[in-house]
Design a protein around this motif. Structure first.
Motif, PDB file in Angstrom:
ATOM      1  N   UNK A 156       0.802  -1.222   0.000  1.00  9.82           N
ATOM      2  CA  UNK A 156       0.000   0.000   0.000  1.00  9.82           C
ATOM      3  C   UNK A 156       0.840   1.280   0.000  1.00  9.82           C
ATOM      4  N   UNK A 157       1.866   1.348   0.853  1.00  5.23           N
ATOM      5  CA  UNK A 157       2.646   2.583   0.929  1.00  5.23           C
ATOM      6  C   UNK A 157       3.426   2.833  -0.356  1.00  5.23           C
ATOM      7  N   UNK A 158       3.694   1.769  -1.128  1.00  2.84           N
ATOM      8  CA  UNK A 158       4.404   1.941  -2.400  1.00  2.84           C
ATOM      9  C   UNK A 158       3.451   2.236  -3.552  1.00  2.84           C
ATOM     10  N   UNK A 159       2.147   2.186  -3.275  1.00  4.12           N
ATOM     11  CA  UNK A 159       1.140   2.558  -4.276  1.00  4.12           C
ATOM     12  C   UNK A 159       0.722   4.017  -4.087  1.00  4.12           C
ATOM     13  N   UNK A 160       0.841   4.517  -2.860  1.00  2.35           N
ATOM     14  CA  UNK A 160       0.428   5.887  -2.554  1.00  2.35           C
ATOM     15  C   UNK A 160       1.232   6.897  -3.370  1.00  2.35           C
ATOM     16  N   UNK A 161       0.549   7.913  -3.879  1.00  3.02           N
ATOM     17  CA  UNK A 161       1.212   8.974  -4.622  1.00  3.02           C
ATOM     18  C   UNK A 161       2.015   9.855  -3.660  1.00  3.02           C
ATOM     19  N   UNK A 162       3.154  10.353  -4.139  1.00  2.35           N
ATOM     20  CA  UNK A 162       4.027  11.182  -3.314  1.00  2.35           C
ATOM     21  C   UNK A 162       3.993  12.660  -3.713  1.00  2.35           C
ATOM     22  N   UNK A 163       3.457  12.961  -4.895  1.00  2.46           N
ATOM     23  CA  UNK A 163       3.480  14.329  -5.412  1.00  2.46           C
ATOM     24  C   UNK A 163       2.077  14.769  -5.816  1.00  2.46           C
ATOM     25  N   UNK A 164       1.781  16.044  -5.555  1.00  9.64           N
ATOM     26  CA  UNK A 164       0.480  16.588  -5.913  1.00  9.64           C
ATOM     27  C   UNK A 164       0.342  16.675  -7.437  1.00  9.64           C
ATOM     28  N   UNK A 165      -0.836  16.360  -7.915  1.00  7.88           N
ATOM     29  CA  UNK A 165      -1.137  16.438  -9.346  1.00  7.88           C
ATOM     30  C   UNK A 165      -2.559  16.987  -9.489  1.00  7.88           C
ATOM     31  N   UNK A 166      -2.750  18.267  -9.107  1.00  4.47           N
ATOM     32  CA  UNK A 166      -4.110  18.811  -9.030  1.00  4.47           C
ATOM     33  C   UNK A 166      -4.864  18.786 -10.353  1.00  4.47           C
ATOM     34  N   UNK A 167      -4.164  18.910 -11.461  1.00  6.81           N
ATOM     35  CA  UNK A 167      -4.821  18.907 -12.773  1.00  6.81           C
ATOM     36  C   UNK A 167      -4.798  17.525 -13.429  1.00  6.81           C
ATOM     37  N   UNK A 168      -4.314  16.545 -12.680  1.00  3.35           N
ATOM     38  CA  UNK A 168      -4.261  15.155 -13.144  1.00  3.35           C
ATOM     39  C   UNK A 168      -3.464  15.001 -14.445  1.00  3.35           C
ATOM     40  N   UNK A 169      -2.390  15.774 -14.542  1.00  2.00           N
ATOM     41  CA  UNK A 169      -1.542  15.717 -15.741  1.00  2.00           C
ATOM     42  C   UNK A 169      -0.800  14.388 -15.836  1.00  2.00           C
ATOM     43  N   UNK A 170      -0.277  13.918 -14.701  1.00  2.00           N
ATOM     44  CA  UNK A 170       0.433  12.639 -14.694  1.00  2.00           C
ATOM     45  C   UNK A 170      -0.541  11.510 -15.003  1.00  2.00           C
ATOM     46  N   UNK A 171      -1.741  11.605 -14.450  1.00  2.00           N
ATOM     47  CA  UNK A 171      -2.758  10.575 -14.705  1.00  2.00           C
ATOM     48  C   UNK A 171      -3.064  10.471 -16.202  1.00  2.00           C
ATOM     49  N   UNK A 172      -3.269  11.615 -16.840  1.00  2.00           N
ATOM     50  CA  UNK A 172      -3.592  11.594 -18.270  1.00  2.00           C
ATOM     51  C   UNK A 172      -2.438  11.026 -19.090  1.00  2.00           C
ATOM     52  N   UNK A 173      -1.218  11.404 -18.726  1.00  4.20           N
ATOM     53  CA  UNK A 173      -0.060  10.897 -19.463  1.00  4.20           C
ATOM     54  C   UNK A 173       0.046   9.383 -19.295  1.00  4.20           C
ATOM     55  N   UNK A 174      -0.174   8.887 -18.085  1.00  6.66           N
ATOM     56  CA  UNK A 174      -0.076   7.448 -17.818  1.00  6.66           C
ATOM     57  C   UNK A 174      -1.151   6.673 -18.575  1.00  6.66           C
ATOM     58  N   UNK A 175      -2.354   7.242 -18.693  1.00  5.76           N
ATOM     59  CA  UNK A 175      -3.458   6.535 -19.333  1.00  5.76           C
ATOM     60  C   UNK A 175      -3.257   6.347 -20.833  1.00  5.76           C
ATOM     61  N   UNK A 176      -2.325   7.121 -21.420  1.00  8.19           N
ATOM     62  CA  UNK A 176      -2.086   6.970 -22.860  1.00  8.19           C
ATOM     63  C   UNK A 176      -1.530   5.594 -23.194  1.00  8.19           C
ATOM     64  N   UNK A 177      -0.978   4.895 -22.194  1.00  6.39           N
ATOM     65  CA  UNK A 177      -0.393   3.581 -22.430  1.00  6.39           C
ATOM     66  C   UNK A 177      -1.402   2.448 -22.207  1.00  6.39           C
ATOM     67  N   UNK A 178      -2.620   2.806 -21.796  1.00  4.11           N
ATOM     68  CA  UNK A 178      -3.660   1.809 -21.552  1.00  4.11           C
ATOM     69  C   UNK A 178      -4.504   1.660 -22.810  1.00  4.11           C
TER      70      UNK A 178
END
Length: 320
Positions: free
Chosen positions: A120-142
């Motif tokens: 669990x602690x290695x799944x938790x995010x460590x950096x704020x991503x208020x606009x979900x920019x990292x999320x959108x970039x990651x989803x491009x590989x799905x």
């Protein structure tokens, strides 16, 4: 995980030198330069020499099992030198060695109830991503079809960072935030590692930061990031456990990578940390030299000795 037949012997030299204009005193220093011992990394010898000689050196394992030397000093000096010499046998694993359990071969999947509490602690995010920019970039590989091959997806992300971002060495301390790296499209191995860690965590994977050394296994198999410590990522995949992904070089597996420290966050894996006290402006320079020599794989039957290293420390910033 099955490992390749080539098991090279490596000689590692890691020298860090801190220089001051005037003699200064040194506080406690923590040193993490001893490679982790495992089934794929066997230490033959390890020696860490500190100049000036510390008053005391003690060894411990931190919360994630990394070897840490703690040094204290009772004398002032104008130079502080860490000289780490290591010899080890490396049995690297590559992409073909990765085996994933049937239930996890396609994404998304859920970690088992036995593993989840420890991940669990290695799944938790460590950096704020208020606009979900990292999320959108990651989803491009799905794959939008819903049938995404887990290993292929992670391999594609690793290769994309190598291909689409510009590697820029930065010897000074500090790491860009993942959002900064995504915006600038450039960074160091540390920046790449933190971007990928946040991206795979956004997809629900357990990931950890790895600090160590990189070497080129062959003349054709050249690696980027030598001459200093190197950073990459480990992702937990059921069936193979923690698998190495190096976005700087776009590779999967431990071929060419020597682990020293593993952490949830980069600040838990600093090679040398400590303090010094003296006149403001005394600090002059810091130099780091890392050299890895690949020897012929001849000593397969050599007796392995677990020599406890002697250590060397560095500074952080002025304490008035």
């Amino acid at each position: 995980m099955r490992h390749g037949s080539l098991m090279p012997f490596l000689t590692l030299s890691h020298v860090t030198t801190y220089s001051y204009r005037n003699p200064v005193s040194f506080g406690e220093h923590r040193i993490m330069v001893r490679p982790r011992e495992s089934h794929d990394q066997r230490l033959i010898s390890a020696e860490l020499t500190i100049t000036p000689e510390p008053a005391q050196v003690r060894w411990l394992h931190d919360v994630l099992g990394n070897s840490v030397a703690v040094a204290t000093f009772d004398r002032r000096a104008k130079d502080l030198v860490f000289d780490s010499r290591v010899r080890l046998e490396h049995s690297p694993a590559d992409l073909e060695s990765v085996h994933i359990e049937d239930y996890a071969r396609l994404y998304p999947f859920t970690y088992s109830s036995e593993d989840m509490p420890d991940l669990l602690r290695s799944i938790e995010r460590q950096h704020h991503d208020p606009l979900r920019e990292i999320d959108r970039w990651a989803r491009r590989f799905v794959d939008v079809s819903g049938q995404t091959d887990t290993l292929a997806m992670l391999s594609s992300m690793t290769a994309a960072i190598r291909r689409e971002f510009t590697y820029v060495p930065r010897p000074e301390k500090g790491t860009q935030s993942p959002i900064e790296t995504l915006a600038k499209r450039k960074g160091t191995c540390r920046d790449y590692a933190m971007l990928m860690i946040e991206a795979v965590r956004a997809l629900g994977f357990a990931a950890r930061f790895v600090s160590g050394y990189v070497y080129s296994p062959t003349k054709r198999d050249q690696r980027t990031g030598g001459g200093n410590t190197h950073a990459w990522v480990r992702v937990y995949l059921p069936g193979s456990g923690w698998v190495e992904f190096d976005p700087t070089n776009g590779i999967v597996g431990s071929r060419g990578l020597i682990r020293v420290a593993i952490a949830r966050d980069i600040y838990q894996a600093v090679p040398v940390s400590g303090t010094w006290a003296g006149f403001p402006g005394s600090f002059e320079d810091m130099t780091v030299s890392v050299d890895v020599t690949v020897d012929e794989p001849a000593e397969t039957n050599a007796q392995i000795s677990n020599t406890q290293p002697s250590v060397a420390p560095p500074p952080r910033k002025v304490k008035a």
